[in-house]
Design an enzyme around this catalytic site. Structure first.
Site, PDB file in Angstrom:
ATOM      1  NE  ARG A  92      -3.833  -2.243   2.205  1.00 13.54           N
ATOM      2  CZ  ARG A  92      -3.575  -3.542   2.274  1.00 13.54           C
ATOM      3  NH1 ARG A  92      -2.355  -3.971   2.533  1.00 13.54           N
ATOM      4  NH2 ARG A  92      -4.534  -4.418   2.054  1.00 13.54           N
ATOM      5  CG  HIS A 142      -0.863  -5.587  -4.252  1.00  9.73           C
ATOM      6  ND1 HIS A 142       0.294  -5.523  -3.530  1.00  9.73           N
ATOM      7  CD2 HIS A 142      -1.659  -6.490  -3.598  1.00  9.73           C
ATOM      8  CE1 HIS A 142       0.218  -6.359  -2.492  1.00  9.73           C
ATOM      9  NE2 HIS A 142      -0.961  -6.948  -2.504  1.00  9.73           N
ATOM     10  CG  HIS A 181       0.024 -11.362  -3.937  1.00 10.04           C
ATOM     11  ND1 HIS A 181      -0.666 -12.262  -3.167  1.00 10.04           N
ATOM     12  CD2 HIS A 181      -0.129 -10.163  -3.341  1.00 10.04           C
ATOM     13  CE1 HIS A 181      -1.235 -11.620  -2.163  1.00 10.04           C
ATOM     14  NE2 HIS A 181      -0.919 -10.338  -2.245  1.00 10.04           N
ATOM     15  CE1 TYR A 236      -3.099 -14.640  -3.133  1.00  4.07           C
ATOM     16  CE2 TYR A 236      -3.693 -15.077  -0.861  1.00  4.07           C
ATOM     17  CZ  TYR A 236      -3.687 -14.237  -1.950  1.00  4.07           C
ATOM     18  OH  TYR A 236      -4.272 -13.004  -1.865  1.00  4.07           O
ATOM     19  CD  GLU A 259       2.320 -10.355  -0.555  1.00  3.78           C
ATOM     20  OE1 GLU A 259       2.186  -9.260  -1.118  1.00  3.78           O
ATOM     21  OE2 GLU A 259       1.555 -10.733   0.358  1.00  3.78           O
TER      22      GLU A 259
HETATM   23  C1  GLA Z   1      -1.340  -8.278   0.233  1.00  5.56           C
HETATM   24  C2  GLA Z   1      -1.851  -7.309   1.222  1.00  5.56           C
HETATM   25  C3  GLA Z   1      -3.128  -7.791   1.787  1.00  5.56           C
HETATM   26  C4  GLA Z   1      -4.123  -8.062   0.703  1.00  5.56           C
HETATM   27  C5  GLA Z   1      -3.559  -9.015  -0.302  1.00  5.56           C
HETATM   28  C6  GLA Z   1      -4.482  -9.199  -1.458  1.00  5.56           C
HETATM   29  O1  GLA Z   1      -0.772  -9.361   0.806  1.00  5.56           O
HETATM   30  O2  GLA Z   1      -0.918  -7.051   2.247  1.00  5.56           O
HETATM   31  O3  GLA Z   1      -3.618  -6.865   2.684  1.00  5.56           O
HETATM   32  O4  GLA Z   1      -4.443  -6.868   0.061  1.00  5.56           O
HETATM   33  O5  GLA Z   1      -2.319  -8.560  -0.749  1.00  5.56           O
HETATM   34  O6  GLA Z   1      -5.755  -9.596  -1.076  1.00  5.56           O
END
Ligand code: GLA
Length: 353
Positions: free
Chosen positions: A80, A105, A179, A181, A318
């Site tokens: 952010r 992002h 990003h 997961y 990340e």
């Molecule tokens: C990052 C942010 C989270 C969220 C994800 C996407 O990890 O830190 O707060 O926004 O991306 O959902």
């Protein structure tokens, strides 16, 4: 080793392909050219049985519309930026606001939503996929024409490396990450709370209610954020602890105790006991955003095979510079000047025990 390419669909008027790189152990990675997103990662367990350990969708439309940035390259700026504004050399820049009052992002259509040019290759010790994208001056509000190259390499020793390279024609800011997961038991195996995690980070960044760093670095000592000795993700996951309450779980920038530059050792390690899978994170970056999947409850977007994800079913590590560092001179430097080269690397290494 081999590489396969197939058509995955069309997005933003462009054809999107899916490349699958496979090495001799059977491990393979599939990457789509939209966002350079890792769509599938087959990793052996201690018996050699493969499972897909990353989140992703079967349908391209879900990548376009879904949130969560599944597997994608994030740019120009990971995480952010407060109110989507910053000042560079006396000039004020306004970015797209897409997360409450903030920029997240890379904005409305960041690098996760671009169709990248791709070129695959086989080297002696692994397969590569090189992705290229040129971001025009002013895109999403950022200065400078930015030429970006991201190279994925799956090597014979079961490591997925991601190399980032960029140059600009005007001074700018940059913080690229990926990003993906993970759930090392398989992406459809439920909660991640049993995963044992080690992160060599001695502090984390406090955030406000909109998840913007307040500027305060908090020592992990005696907190739920102390992963310097391995512990399960679930052990101290207690939402009555203020930093975890605010974010709905872990969603924080962890600052590495020492910086491994050039990259020389792992900075984080995750172990899933049932499968025996271990993932190590090697990086030359100063921080990692540890995100425990606290927004993974989007019922409109089914995951692969129709699976519905739930909160804390997958996690992200990340690697990055500090969020909102554009607005904080005391944070890690995130500027890129003309004539400089942005070059970073992160490797996700897979082992078993
Ligand atoms: C990052 C942010 C989270 C969220 C994800 C996407 O990890 O830190 O707060 O926004 O991306 O959902």
């Amino acid at each position: 080793m081999n590489i396969e390419k197939c058509y995955f669909g069309e997005a933003f008027g462009k054809a999107v392909d899916k490349y699958t790189l496979t090495v001799d152990s059977g491990m393979s990675v599939s990457i789509i050219t939209l966002g350079g997103a890792v769509n599938k990662l087959l990793v052996p367990d201690r018996e050699g049985k493969l499972a897909d350990v990353v989140g992703g969708y079967d349908d391209l439309a879900d990548y376009v519309e879904g949130d969560g940035y599944q597997g994608a390259i994030i740019g120009r700026f990971g995480n952010r930026i407060a109110k989507g504004t910053f000042t560079l050399d006396g000039v004020d820049y306004k970015l797209f606001i897409n997360n409450g009052p903030n920029h997240l992002h890379g904005g409305r259509l960041g690098f996760s939503h671009k169709v990248w040019d791709a070129e695959a290759g086989i080297e002696e010790d692994g397969c590569t996929l090189t992705l290229r994208y040129t971001s025009p001056d002013g895109e999403e509000g950022y200065p400078g024409t930015l030429k970006v190259t991201v190279t994925y390499k799956l090597s014979q020793d079961n490591a997925l490396s991601i190399k980032y390279h960029a140059v600009t024609d005007k001074k700018t800011v940059l913080n690229l990450t990926n990003h993906t997961y993970f759930n090392l038991g398989g992406f459809a195996s439920g909660k991640i709370f049993d995963h044992e995690l080690w992160i060599d980070a001695d502090s984390f960044l406090e955030t406000d209610e909109t998840l913007i760093p307040t500027g305060k670095k908090i020592s992990v000592e005696g907190t739920a954020f102390d992963f310097r000795t391995p512990k399960t993700i679930g052990r101290d996951f207690d939402l009555s602890y203020e930093p975890l309450r605010i974010a709905g779980g872990y969603d924080h920038c962890m600052n590495f105790t020492k910086r491994a530059e050039p990259m020389s050792e792992a900075r984080a390690r995750v172990y899933e006991q049932r499968s025996g899978r271990v993932m190590e994170v090697w990086t030359d970056q100063p921080c990692v955003q540890f995100y425990s999947g606290n927004f993974l409850n989007n019922p409109d977007h089914d995951f692969k095979g129709g699976y519905k994800q739930g909160l804390q079913n997958m996690f992200c590590l990340e690697t990055q510079k500090m969020p909102d560092s554009v607005n904080r001179p005391d944070f890690t430097d995130c500027t890129l000047d003309v004539g400089e080269t942005y070059e970073t690397i992160t490797v996700y290494k897979f082992l078993t025990k």
